[in-house]
Design a protein around this motif. Structure first.
Motif, PDB file in Angstrom:
ATOM      1  N   HIS A 297       0.843  -1.193   0.000  1.00 36.47           N
ATOM      2  CA  HIS A 297       0.000   0.000   0.000  1.00 36.47           C
ATOM      3  C   HIS A 297       0.878   1.242   0.000  1.00 36.47           C
ATOM      4  O   HIS A 297       1.821   1.342   0.786  1.00 36.47           O
ATOM      5  CB  HIS A 297      -0.900   0.012   1.232  1.00 36.47           C
ATOM      6  N   VAL A 298       0.562   2.180  -0.870  1.00 32.76           N
ATOM      7  CA  VAL A 298       1.294   3.448  -0.943  1.00 32.76           C
ATOM      8  C   VAL A 298       0.441   4.560  -0.336  1.00 32.76           C
ATOM      9  O   VAL A 298      -0.749   4.681  -0.670  1.00 32.76           O
ATOM     10  CB  VAL A 298       1.668   3.795  -2.396  1.00 32.76           C
ATOM     11  N   ALA A 299       1.047   5.341   0.540  1.00 38.37           N
ATOM     12  CA  ALA A 299       0.429   6.556   1.058  1.00 38.37           C
ATOM     13  C   ALA A 299       1.100   7.737   0.369  1.00 38.37           C
ATOM     14  O   ALA A 299       2.318   7.907   0.472  1.00 38.37           O
ATOM     15  CB  ALA A 299       0.604   6.648   2.571  1.00 38.37           C
ATOM     16  N   THR A 300       0.316   8.535  -0.345  1.00 36.48           N
ATOM     17  CA  THR A 300       0.845   9.693  -1.074  1.00 36.48           C
ATOM     18  C   THR A 300       0.432  10.948  -0.328  1.00 36.48           C
ATOM     19  O   THR A 300      -0.764  11.236  -0.201  1.00 36.48           O
ATOM     20  CB  THR A 300       0.302   9.720  -2.515  1.00 36.48           C
TER      21      THR A 300
ATOM     22  N   ASN B 139      -4.895  21.793 -15.843  1.00 36.12           N
ATOM     23  CA  ASN B 139      -5.523  20.662 -15.150  1.00 36.12           C
ATOM     24  C   ASN B 139      -4.486  19.757 -14.497  1.00 36.12           C
ATOM     25  O   ASN B 139      -4.693  18.541 -14.399  1.00 36.12           O
ATOM     26  CB  ASN B 139      -6.366  19.849 -16.141  1.00 36.12           C
ATOM     27  N   ILE B 140      -3.375  20.342 -14.042  1.00 39.90           N
ATOM     28  CA  ILE B 140      -2.250  19.538 -13.576  1.00 39.90           C
ATOM     29  C   ILE B 140      -2.626  18.642 -12.399  1.00 39.90           C
ATOM     30  O   ILE B 140      -2.198  17.480 -12.324  1.00 39.90           O
ATOM     31  CB  ILE B 140      -1.037  20.437 -13.223  1.00 39.90           C
ATOM     32  N   ALA B 141      -3.473  19.137 -11.479  1.00 40.38           N
ATOM     33  CA  ALA B 141      -3.816  18.321 -10.314  1.00 40.38           C
ATOM     34  C   ALA B 141      -4.569  17.062 -10.736  1.00 40.38           C
ATOM     35  O   ALA B 141      -4.259  15.956 -10.275  1.00 40.38           O
ATOM     36  CB  ALA B 141      -4.646  19.140  -9.328  1.00 40.38           C
ATOM     37  N   GLU B 142      -5.561  17.199 -11.621  1.00 43.03           N
ATOM     38  CA  GLU B 142      -6.337  16.055 -12.066  1.00 43.03           C
ATOM     39  C   GLU B 142      -5.488  15.112 -12.917  1.00 43.03           C
ATOM     40  O   GLU B 142      -5.598  13.880 -12.799  1.00 43.03           O
ATOM     41  CB  GLU B 142      -7.553  16.524 -12.865  1.00 43.03           C
ATOM     42  N   ILE B 143      -4.624  15.668 -13.749  1.00 41.27           N
ATOM     43  CA  ILE B 143      -3.773  14.830 -14.594  1.00 41.27           C
ATOM     44  C   ILE B 143      -2.811  14.002 -13.750  1.00 41.27           C
ATOM     45  O   ILE B 143      -2.587  12.812 -14.018  1.00 41.27           O
ATOM     46  CB  ILE B 143      -3.028  15.692 -15.628  1.00 41.27           C
ATOM     47  N   ARG B 144      -2.274  14.602 -12.703  1.00 40.76           N
ATOM     48  CA  ARG B 144      -1.350  13.846 -11.853  1.00 40.76           C
ATOM     49  C   ARG B 144      -2.083  12.728 -11.102  1.00 40.76           C
ATOM     50  O   ARG B 144      -1.513  11.672 -10.834  1.00 40.76           O
ATOM     51  CB  ARG B 144      -0.608  14.776 -10.895  1.00 40.76           C
ATOM     52  N   ARG B 145      -3.334  12.942 -10.779  1.00 43.05           N
ATOM     53  CA  ARG B 145      -4.132  11.863 -10.180  1.00 43.05           C
ATOM     54  C   ARG B 145      -4.345  10.729 -11.187  1.00 43.05           C
ATOM     55  O   ARG B 145      -4.281   9.545 -10.824  1.00 43.05           O
ATOM     56  CB  ARG B 145      -5.480  12.398  -9.696  1.00 43.05           C
ATOM     57  N   GLN B 146      -4.613  11.089 -12.430  1.00 45.36           N
ATOM     58  CA  GLN B 146      -4.791  10.071 -13.463  1.00 45.36           C
ATOM     59  C   GLN B 146      -3.496   9.299 -13.685  1.00 45.36           C
ATOM     60  O   GLN B 146      -3.525   8.072 -13.886  1.00 45.36           O
ATOM     61  CB  GLN B 146      -5.255  10.732 -14.757  1.00 45.36           C
ATOM     62  N   GLU B 147      -2.372  10.003 -13.655  1.00 46.39           N
ATOM     63  CA  GLU B 147      -1.081   9.326 -13.791  1.00 46.39           C
ATOM     64  C   GLU B 147      -0.856   8.343 -12.642  1.00 46.39           C
ATOM     65  O   GLU B 147      -0.360   7.226 -12.840  1.00 46.39           O
ATOM     66  CB  GLU B 147       0.046  10.363 -13.847  1.00 46.39           C
TER      67      GLU B 147
ATOM     68  N   THR C  32      -2.265  -0.987  -3.800  1.00 53.01           N
ATOM     69  CA  THR C  32      -3.357  -0.109  -3.409  1.00 53.01           C
ATOM     70  C   THR C  32      -2.738   1.198  -2.939  1.00 53.01           C
ATOM     71  O   THR C  32      -1.528   1.265  -2.654  1.00 53.01           O
ATOM     72  CB  THR C  32      -4.218  -0.730  -2.299  1.00 53.01           C
ATOM     73  N   GLN C  33      -3.556   2.253  -2.859  1.00 52.11           N
ATOM     74  CA  GLN C  33      -2.971   3.571  -2.585  1.00 52.11           C
ATOM     75  C   GLN C  33      -4.009   4.498  -1.974  1.00 52.11           C
ATOM     76  O   GLN C  33      -5.200   4.402  -2.280  1.00 52.11           O
ATOM     77  CB  GLN C  33      -2.431   4.163  -3.885  1.00 52.11           C
ATOM     78  N   ASP C  34      -3.554   5.371  -1.074  1.00 51.70           N
ATOM     79  CA  ASP C  34      -4.393   6.416  -0.489  1.00 51.70           C
ATOM     80  C   ASP C  34      -3.693   7.760  -0.594  1.00 51.70           C
ATOM     81  O   ASP C  34      -2.459   7.852  -0.496  1.00 51.70           O
ATOM     82  CB  ASP C  34      -4.665   6.135   0.993  1.00 51.70           C
ATOM     83  N   TRP C  35      -4.501   8.804  -0.790  1.00 46.02           N
ATOM     84  CA  TRP C  35      -4.012  10.176  -0.722  1.00 46.02           C
ATOM     85  C   TRP C  35      -4.205  10.678   0.703  1.00 46.02           C
ATOM     86  O   TRP C  35      -5.301  10.554   1.257  1.00 46.02           O
ATOM     87  CB  TRP C  35      -4.799  11.073  -1.674  1.00 46.02           C
ATOM     88  N   LEU C  36      -3.164  11.248   1.298  1.00 48.27           N
ATOM     89  CA  LEU C  36      -3.312  11.791   2.645  1.00 48.27           C
ATOM     90  C   LEU C  36      -3.983  13.168   2.634  1.00 48.27           C
ATOM     91  O   LEU C  36      -4.431  13.641   3.672  1.00 48.27           O
ATOM     92  CB  LEU C  36      -1.954  11.869   3.348  1.00 48.27           C
ATOM     93  N   GLY C  37      -4.036  13.808   1.462  1.00 45.03           N
ATOM     94  CA  GLY C  37      -4.859  15.002   1.315  1.00 45.03           C
ATOM     95  C   GLY C  37      -4.178  16.330   1.538  1.00 45.03           C
ATOM     96  O   GLY C  37      -4.856  17.365   1.602  1.00 45.03           O
TER      97      GLY C  37
ATOM     98  N   PRO D 281      -3.536  11.524   9.629  1.00 51.88           N
ATOM     99  CA  PRO D 281      -4.104  10.613   8.623  1.00 51.88           C
ATOM    100  C   PRO D 281      -3.229   9.397   8.351  1.00 51.88           C
ATOM    101  O   PRO D 281      -3.736   8.324   8.010  1.00 51.88           O
ATOM    102  CB  PRO D 281      -4.255  11.494   7.377  1.00 51.88           C
ATOM    103  N   LEU D 282      -1.915   9.540   8.546  1.00 50.30           N
ATOM    104  CA  LEU D 282      -1.023   8.406   8.334  1.00 50.30           C
ATOM    105  C   LEU D 282      -1.133   7.414   9.489  1.00 50.30           C
ATOM    106  O   LEU D 282      -1.106   6.192   9.269  1.00 50.30           O
ATOM    107  CB  LEU D 282       0.414   8.886   8.168  1.00 50.30           C
ATOM    108  N   ILE D 283      -1.288   7.908  10.706  1.00 52.37           N
ATOM    109  CA  ILE D 283      -1.499   7.009  11.844  1.00 52.37           C
ATOM    110  C   ILE D 283      -2.782   6.210  11.645  1.00 52.37           C
ATOM    111  O   ILE D 283      -2.820   4.989  11.840  1.00 52.37           O
ATOM    112  CB  ILE D 283      -1.548   7.811  13.164  1.00 52.37           C
ATOM    113  N   ARG D 284      -3.852   6.908  11.224  1.00 47.88           N
ATOM    114  CA  ARG D 284      -5.115   6.221  10.971  1.00 47.88           C
ATOM    115  C   ARG D 284      -4.933   5.135   9.905  1.00 47.88           C
ATOM    116  O   ARG D 284      -5.444   4.021  10.035  1.00 47.88           O
ATOM    117  CB  ARG D 284      -6.179   7.230  10.530  1.00 47.88           C
ATOM    118  N   LEU D 285      -4.183   5.456   8.865  1.00 46.15           N
ATOM    119  CA  LEU D 285      -3.967   4.507   7.772  1.00 46.15           C
ATOM    120  C   LEU D 285      -3.114   3.326   8.230  1.00 46.15           C
ATOM    121  O   LEU D 285      -3.390   2.168   7.880  1.00 46.15           O
ATOM    122  CB  LEU D 285      -3.311   5.228   6.595  1.00 46.15           C
TER     123      LEU D 285
END
Length: 292
Positions: A33-36, A58-66, A77-82, A113-117
């Motif tokens: 699992h990757v935490a970004t 649209n760099i933010a959305e494109i980087r999410r698609q990447e 699997t992966q989560d965004w810490l936000g 959020p990382l502790i929760r994850l």
């Protein structure tokens, strides 16, 4: 099932740091699992072919698609810490960091959020960057800070009880993929083959630091997974130029000259012998004992 969590600052870091090891462990049945930490919103476009108005807009959305594409390639699997990308301040003196960015969030708050994850995913092994961030990007340094804080707090029942049932990871590693010894070996191999090395200028300015080189404790053999790493890197098209220095050294040279990805064991609560060739050295035996 063994579980590995890799904590990274931006989308693309999971593909440029430890990705072949990730692919190897996924192939062996490890749950990875990757935490970004951030969305990479302030990252520069490093591929000239992607410097287009619609990409910039649209760099933010494109980087999410990447990241979606790289995640599928790596089998993770992966989560965004936000958190919001801090950008890399340049200038002398550098400008102040933008208000509200990741690097300015207090560590005790940013670690939540990382502790929760960690408590929900329950990793046996965690990887991140050293105290210098691998390189001095403020988000990489902050990534180190919150990962160490989370690693130390996740198993403490008195710390952040609102964030889930305690879980203590057994080992913490720092990525050391870009050390001088490896770079010099790849450079020498290119010269020996009569090829141009992309590292000549960098090595001329890079003073040897034997103490730093000695920090590597663990070399994971994973050359057969370098092609997967490269595919994941190429998925981050705004960041990786296929005609740039990332791919200036042929794959077979990488595989022959430096067939490992390298790490530093920073914390361990299980017995292990150094040097290691497996991030789960000592963990496998402990987990088997606990489950039997």
């Amino acid at each position: 099932m063994l579980r590995l969590m890799a904590v990274h600052a931006h989308p693309d870091d999971e593909s440029s740091k430890g990705a072949a090891s990730t692919a190897k462990y996924v192939a062996e049945g490890v749950d990875v699992h990757v935490a970004t930490c951030t969305g990479g919103e302030r990252g520069s476009i490093l591929n000239p072919k992607m410097e287009r108005p619609e990409v910039l807009a649209n760099i933010a959305e494109i980087r999410r698609q990447e990241m979606d594409a790289a995640r599928e390639i790596l089998g993770i699997t992966q989560d965004w810490l936000g958190f919001v990308d801090s950008g890399f301040p340049e200038g002398d003196p550098p400008p102040p960091l933008p208000e509200g960015c990741f690097a300015l969030v207090p560590v005790e708050e940013a670690a939540k959020p990382l502790i929760r994850l960690m408590r929900s995913f329950r990793p046996h092994v965690v990887t991140t960057y050293d105290e210098n961030g691998g390189y001095p990007h403020p988000d990489h340094v902050q990534c180190h800070n919150i990962t160490v804080a989370a690693f130390e707090a996740a198993g403490d029942p008195d710390a952040y009880p609102e964030l889930g049932e305690p879980w203590q990871p057994l080992k913490l590693y720092y990525n050391h993929g870009f050390h001088r010894e490896r770079t010099q070996a790849l450079h020498d191999a290119m010269i020996a083959r009569g090829l141009e090395s992309p590292y000549a200028e960098r090595l001329a300015e890079w003073k040897p630091d034997p103490a730093h080189d000695r920090r590597v404790t663990t070399r994971v053999p994973c050359a057969e997974y370098f092609p997967v790493r490269d595919q994941a890197l190429l998925a981050h098209a705004t960041q990786i130029d296929p005609d740039g220095p990332w791919f200036a050294i042929p794959l077979e040279v990488h595989q022959e000259v430096w067939p490992t990805e390298d790490f530093e064991l920073a914390r361990s609560s299980v017995p292990t012998e150094l040097p290691e060739s497996d991030l789960f050295a000592g963990v496998r035996e402990t987990v088997e004992t606990m489950s039997s």
